[in-house]
Design an enzyme around this catalytic site. Sequence first.
Site, PDB file in Angstrom:
ATOM      1  N   GLY A  54       0.887  -1.229  -0.210  1.00 55.95           N
ATOM      2  CA  GLY A  54       0.061  -0.109   0.044  1.00 55.95           C
ATOM      3  C   GLY A  54       1.026   1.162   0.060  1.00 55.95           C
ATOM      4  N   HIS A  55       1.783   1.296  -1.002  1.00 56.60           N
ATOM      5  CA  HIS A  55       2.676   2.446  -0.963  1.00 56.60           C
ATOM      6  C   HIS A  55       3.546   2.318  -2.421  1.00 56.60           C
ATOM      7  CE1 HIS A  55       5.190  -0.922   1.312  1.00 56.60           C
ATOM      8  NE2 HIS A  55       5.796  -0.550   0.235  1.00 56.60           N
ATOM      9  N   ALA A  56       4.481   3.259  -2.499  1.00 61.14           N
ATOM     10  CA  ALA A  56       5.218   3.302  -3.680  1.00 61.14           C
ATOM     11  C   ALA A  56       6.391   3.900  -2.987  1.00 61.14           C
ATOM     12  CB  ALA A  56       4.767   4.365  -4.648  1.00 61.14           C
ATOM     13  N   HIS A 101       2.530  -0.564  -5.065  1.00 60.64           N
ATOM     14  CA  HIS A 101       2.204  -1.980  -5.002  1.00 60.64           C
ATOM     15  C   HIS A 101       1.528  -2.497  -3.457  1.00 60.64           C
ATOM     16  CE1 HIS A 101       6.343  -0.794  -3.592  1.00 60.64           C
ATOM     17  NE2 HIS A 101       6.327  -2.015  -2.593  1.00 60.64           N
TER      18      HIS A 101
END
Length: 140
Positions: A54-56, A101
Site C-alpha cells: 500500500g505504498h510506492a 504496490h
Amino acid sequence: MQITVNNCKLIDVCTIDEKDRGILSFFEVGKHIDFPVKRIYWIYNVGKNIKRGGHAHKNTIQVLFCLQGNINIYIDDGVNNMNIVLDKPNQGLLISPMIWHDMKGFSRDTIILVFASEHYDANDYIRNYDEFLKLAGKKE
Ligand code: T46
C-alpha cells in the site's frame, strides 16, 4: 507473462536442478540485477486475508522472490496496473521506483525475500495514493 507496468519485470534466475540433490538458484548483482543491493529483508508468518504494502517508493528499486507458498502482488504506475502471482522460488518481480504496490493472498507458509537498492528510509515511502499520482505526474 507480459508486464505492462512501467519498468517492472519478471526475472527468471539461474537454476540448477540436480534431481534428488535438489535445486540451487542464484542471481549475481551486476549480471542479472543491475543495481547494488544495500538491504535484504524477508516477510513470513502472515495471517489469512492480510494485505501488506500500500505504498510506492521514491527511489528504491526492489526484487521480490516468493521462496515458499504464494502471493499476489498488485503493481500500478498510475496509468497501467496488473496483478502478478509469485509462486516459484526461481522467479522474482522487479519493482521500480514510483510503482504503487500491494501484496495479498498470502498463504500461511509464504516466505517473501526482498533485495532492495537502498537502506531503509521511511521518507522514501509514499503511502497516500493521491500523493503518489501527483508525484508521478498523473494528476494535477
Ligand atoms: C515493500 C514491501 C514489498 C524496517 O525497519 N526496515 C526495513 O527494511 C523494512 C522493509 C521495514 N521496516 C519496518 C517499517 C515498519 O515499521 O518494518 C515495519 C513494517 O514495514 P511495512 O509496513 O512497510 O511492511 P510492508 O510489508 O507493507 O512493506 C514491505 C517493505 O516495507 C516495502 O518497502 O516494498 O514490503
